[in-house]
Design a protein around this motif. Sequence first.
Motif, mmCIF file in Angstrom:
data_model
loop_
_atom_site.group_PDB
_atom_site.id
_atom_site.type_symbol
_atom_site.label_atom_id
_atom_site.label_comp_id
_atom_site.label_asym_id
_atom_site.label_seq_id
_atom_site.Cartn_x
_atom_site.Cartn_y
_atom_site.Cartn_z
ATOM 1 N N LEU A 1 0.707 -1.141 -0.062
ATOM 2 C CA LEU A 1 0.123 0.181 0.389
ATOM 3 C C LEU A 1 1.040 0.829 -0.208
ATOM 4 C CD1 LEU A 1 -2.709 -0.899 2.281
ATOM 5 C CD2 LEU A 1 -3.303 -0.746 0.177
ATOM 6 N N LEU A 2 2.327 1.072 1.151
ATOM 7 C CA LEU A 2 2.850 2.156 0.558
ATOM 8 C C LEU A 2 3.124 2.603 -0.124
ATOM 9 C CD1 LEU A 2 4.216 1.786 4.107
ATOM 10 C CD2 LEU A 2 2.754 3.426 3.735
ATOM 11 N N GLY B 1 2.636 1.169 -3.474
ATOM 12 C CA GLY B 1 0.844 1.935 -4.612
ATOM 13 C C GLY B 1 1.151 3.680 -4.257
ATOM 14 N N SER B 2 1.357 4.269 -2.975
ATOM 15 C CA SER B 2 0.522 5.818 -2.668
ATOM 16 C C SER B 2 1.661 5.890 -3.015
ATOM 17 C CB SER B 2 0.718 5.209 -0.683
ATOM 18 O OG SER B 2 -0.237 4.347 -0.605
ATOM 19 N N TRP B 3 2.825 5.932 -3.233
ATOM 20 C CA TRP B 3 4.087 6.617 -3.813
ATOM 21 C C TRP B 3 4.167 6.675 -5.527
ATOM 22 C CZ3 TRP B 3 6.883 10.511 -4.079
ATOM 23 C CH2 TRP B 3 7.979 10.311 -5.188
ATOM 24 N N LEU C 1 0.722 6.325 -6.689
ATOM 25 C CA LEU C 1 -0.117 7.400 -6.974
ATOM 26 C C LEU C 1 0.284 8.725 -6.617
ATOM 27 C CD1 LEU C 1 -3.441 5.243 -5.900
ATOM 28 C CD2 LEU C 1 -2.793 5.720 -7.954
ATOM 29 N N TYR C 2 1.364 9.082 -6.371
ATOM 30 C CA TYR C 2 1.715 10.570 -5.262
ATOM 31 C C TYR C 2 2.254 10.624 -6.629
ATOM 32 C CZ TYR C 2 3.457 14.951 -3.312
ATOM 33 O OH TYR C 2 4.319 15.701 -3.661
ATOM 34 N N TYR D 1 2.140 9.854 -9.641
ATOM 35 C CA TYR D 1 1.962 10.543 -11.041
ATOM 36 C C TYR D 1 0.612 10.938 -11.069
ATOM 37 C CZ TYR D 1 -2.134 9.720 -14.786
ATOM 38 O OH TYR D 1 -3.408 10.141 -15.929
ATOM 39 N N TYR D 2 0.419 12.348 -9.605
ATOM 40 C CA TYR D 2 -0.398 13.008 -9.413
ATOM 41 C C TYR D 2 0.650 14.124 -9.888
ATOM 42 C CZ TYR D 2 -2.778 16.457 -6.777
ATOM 43 O OH TYR D 2 -3.215 18.083 -6.626
ATOM 44 N N TYR D 3 1.744 13.906 -9.105
ATOM 45 C CA TYR D 3 2.343 15.160 -8.803
ATOM 46 C C TYR D 3 3.200 15.376 -10.439
ATOM 47 C CZ TYR D 3 6.737 17.857 -7.203
ATOM 48 O OH TYR D 3 8.153 18.854 -7.154
#
Length: 290
Positions: free
Chosen positions: A252-253, A255-257, A259-260, A262-264
């Motif tokens: 999860l950690l 995956g969170s990076w 996603l971040y 990609y958003y960034y």
Amino acid sequence: EIYQCDWSSDVCSSDLWHFPKYSLWIFIILFAWLFFYYGFHEILFLRPQGIHQWRQCDCLSMTLNYFQDGNPFFQPSIHNLGRDGSGMTVSDFPLLYYLVAQLWKVFGYHEFIYRMVTLGITLTGLCFLLKLLEQSMKDSFWALGFTTLFYTSPIIVYYSNNFLVNVPALSLAFIALYFFWRYYKTGENHQFYWSLLFFLLGGLLKITSMLSLMALTGILLLEVLNIPVLRGGRKLFRKPQQQFLAIVLVFLLLGSWILYAYYYNKTHNAGFFLVGILPIWKLDKDSIQT
């Protein structure tokens, strides 16, 4: 007799070839010899060049922006200002870039420091690999041989004294595997969690370094289904529910990076780095055929 083995307990010792008190020092001496043999004493002070020169410069650019502009950890940038004029973009987890930038603030801007950090992480990972092989085989000679042979790989040699994070990520995976081995042998839970920490750090740098953890997760799922994996029906995971949740947290950690990142990039400057996949189904028929 040279070998005295108790196969029922997976213990096989060799008085002649098992010398754990000295093996690490022997390997460090071998590594130092290879350091000069490969010309690292000269390469250490060279600017980015050779294969992936452009990507090496990207890594240095991100590090230099941390150093010069004092960027927050989660706001890396490069000198190519991009469409919004900020240069803000990201690819790998910027842990190594940020660490080197802090060292530059103490010792001054010297690119050889970056190479030394990468080389130091590589050496540390190889030392843990040596101990993993030595403790599992109970044979220091072959552990030294395999570890040294591994470091003769041209790709490993080239990128171990470089600006990319590929070899440091692999080295962190070796450290993680060593701690997992210690957990397997001792049953100490803290060894398991140290293993997950280094798997996470390696995966954040390069997701491919998580392949070993994926394999271990598969073993855990098989054990939950009561499908024997180890000899004698022994269990590798002593607290499967708790440990499964810990592994899920790691993914999860990670995956969170992703996603971040990609958003960034989408918010600022996408397109500099590949964050994601390039599936064939997004190509048209002509592109697939060519």
